[in-house]
Design an enzyme around this catalytic site. Structure first.
Site, PDB file in Angstrom:
ATOM      1  N   THR A  23      48.986  31.136  11.909  1.00 25.38           N
ATOM      2  CA  THR A  23      49.793  31.941  12.882  1.00 25.38           C
ATOM      3  C   THR A  23      50.906  30.936  13.089  1.00 25.38           C
ATOM      4  OG1 THR A  23      50.208  33.299  14.679  1.00 25.38           O
ATOM      5  CG2 THR A  23      48.794  31.413  15.326  1.00 25.38           C
ATOM      6  N   CYS A  29      53.490  31.987  23.787  1.00 21.96           N
ATOM      7  CA  CYS A  29      52.303  32.672  23.313  1.00 21.96           C
ATOM      8  C   CYS A  29      50.855  31.670  23.235  1.00 21.96           C
ATOM      9  CB  CYS A  29      52.616  33.298  22.033  1.00 21.96           C
ATOM     10  SG  CYS A  29      53.720  34.411  21.981  1.00 21.96           S
ATOM     11  N   HIS A  46      46.801  35.977  18.199  1.00 19.77           N
ATOM     12  CA  HIS A  46      48.199  35.425  18.717  1.00 19.77           C
ATOM     13  C   HIS A  46      48.779  36.237  19.810  1.00 19.77           C
ATOM     14  CE1 HIS A  46      52.498  33.671  17.521  1.00 19.77           C
ATOM     15  NE2 HIS A  46      52.287  34.230  18.963  1.00 19.77           N
TER      16      HIS A  46
END
Ligand SMILES: [Fe+2]
Ligand SMILES: [Fe+2]
Lengths: 160, 286
Positions: A23, A29, A46
């Site tokens: 990711t 995040c 994620h």
């Protein structure tokens, strides 16, 4: 080897030893990687936001956007492939901040805080983490052995 | 020649902002633009024409039959969509040059610019800001254009900038200013000036890292671009090299008395819009 991309607000699990889950660009995040070394099952999430109460409709459509919906779903999907909670190795990265003394832009901090709270309630231990600061991270997980690599802006590759 | 003089010379040598796009923008600014006049402007540029048709016929719109004439496409898309398509097309070409000095992937600057433009639109719409939509989109889309020029000049200065940023005390833009004596925002303003953009857009680009220093009459636009940039970077749509080393500007949030939950909602709306935009523009999210 095949590279499986987990987008923003997305999660994937795998038991294919050929797979590497990845990711990209974790800012505020959080990337959560869980792995069962016996079943050789791993998953990567994620998520963007701590809590789905701001938009239930979106949460129903895309639970991976929120910590409170995405985290349980990640574990559940791993269990489906034969993973066992007791054996899970948990690694966390992301939750960065921009430079802001007032703390207005602290979604990263809150994204991490809710994860800690949920893990504490459920007796889940974190085995490795790289959190905060003002860097950007890309997270890789090898399904073969659960190895987690992080590519950190200004720092390069490190193993977590 | 001083470094600044060299850079000014490079700004002068930059390809002009596509004439076709600028003329189409002017035509579209009329409240009742004529479709045939617009078609006459657009058809001169084959790449632009092809792009418009491609978008119209993309899976995103899912039209039952193929649109094959430019005129039909212009009518179908409407002013706003057409404007954004034209601007994005022009901006993507400008941003997607290799960026030697700032060593970012060619498409990283472009993705960041697009994310900032989407975020700025979400702010304008959701916070009901009384400001022209077109202006917001254009300024946000072009805010980092100074990096395109600057990056070819900083190859040997880049390490100095980087180590200042690593100290944790300087934002990327502040480090640029320390090391070079100017920053990418200032250069971006000069580029927009050379393209004859309106003063509000020039100011918003030049002050996107210091919106409170912007001339008063353009401050709202500069604040929107600054906040949109902050939020795009925060979420992860940054430019790679600078990570999240960017100073927060929450003036607008304070003025509107927005709190944590409001910010989360803005991020959510942004992500929904960004997914759509990436689909349309054929950009990958990472
Ligand atoms: Fe900038
Ligand atoms: Fe920017």
């Amino acid at each position: 080897m095949s590279l499986v991309t987990i987008g923003i607000a997305d999660l994937k699990v795998s038991n294919n030893p050929e797979d590497t889950l990845v990711t990209y660009s974790l800012g505020s995040c959080i990337g959560l990687a869980v792995y069962d070394p016996v079943a050789r099952v791993g998953g990567l999430l994620h998520y963007m936001l701590p809590d789905s109460s701001i938009n239930q409709e979106k949460a129903a459509k895309n639970p991976a956007m929120f910590a409170n919906k995405g985290i349980p779903l990640l574990f559940k999907q791993c269990y489906k492939l034969g993973a066992d909670k007791k054996r899970m190795i948990i690694k966390v990265a992301g939750g960065s901040q921009i430079m802001d003394d007032a703390g207005t832009f602290n979604i990263g901090k809150r994204n991490y805080a809710i994860l800690r709270k949920m893990f504490w309630k459920n007796n889940v231990m974190i085995d490795g983490e790289d959190i905060g600061g003002n860097c950007n991270r890309t997270m890789y997980m090898q399904i073969e052995d659960g190895k987690i690599n992080l590519k950190i802006s200004k720092k390069g590759m490190v193993e977590l | 020649m001083s470094l600044m003089e060299e850079i000014i010379a490079a700004v002068d040598e930059m390809p002009p902002f596509p004439q076709v796009v600028q003329r189409a923008m002017q035509a579209l600014a009329e409240p009742e633009y004529e479709v045939s006049g617009l078609v006459d402007i657009l058809k001169v540029d084959q790449a632009v024409t092809a792009n418009i048709l491609k978008l119209c016929n993309s899976a995103y719109f899912g039209l039952p039959r193929k649109v094959s004439s430019l005129k039909e496409a212009v009518v179908y898309l409407g002013a706003n969509q057409l404007r954004q398509l034209l601007l994005s097309g022009a901006a993507s070409k400008i941003y997607e040059k290799p960026n030697e000095g700032y060593a970012v992937f060619a498409d990283e600057l472009w993705r960041h610019a697009l994310a900032t433009a989407v975020m700025a639109q979400v702010l304008r719409r959701h916070l009901r800001l009384k400001i022209d939509e077109n202006m917001v989109f254009t300024a946000a889309l072009l805010h980092d254009v100074g990096k395109v020029v600057l990056s070819t000049f900083v190859v040997d200065k880049y390490l100095a900038i980087e180590s200042m940023v690593e100290s944790g005390e300087y934002s990327f833009q502040e480090a640029e200013k320390e090391v070079l004596g100017f920053d990418h925002a200032e250069i971006g303003g000069k580029i927009a000036e050379s393209w004859d953009f309106p003063p509000a857009i020039i100011a918003a680009i030049a002050f996107h890292h210091e919106p409170s220093s912007s001339p008063k009459e353009f401050r709202l636009l500069a604040e929107i671009v600054a906040l949109a940039n902050n939020l795009a970077v925060m979420v992860g749509y940054g430019t790679g090299v600078d990570g999240l080393a960017c100073r927060g500007h929450d003036l607008l949030l304070q003025k509107l008395k927005l709190g944590e939950k409001d910010l989360e909602k803005l991020v959510l709306l942004f992500q929904i819009e960004m997914e759509k935009t990436c689909d349309i523009a054929g950009v990958s999210e990472h």
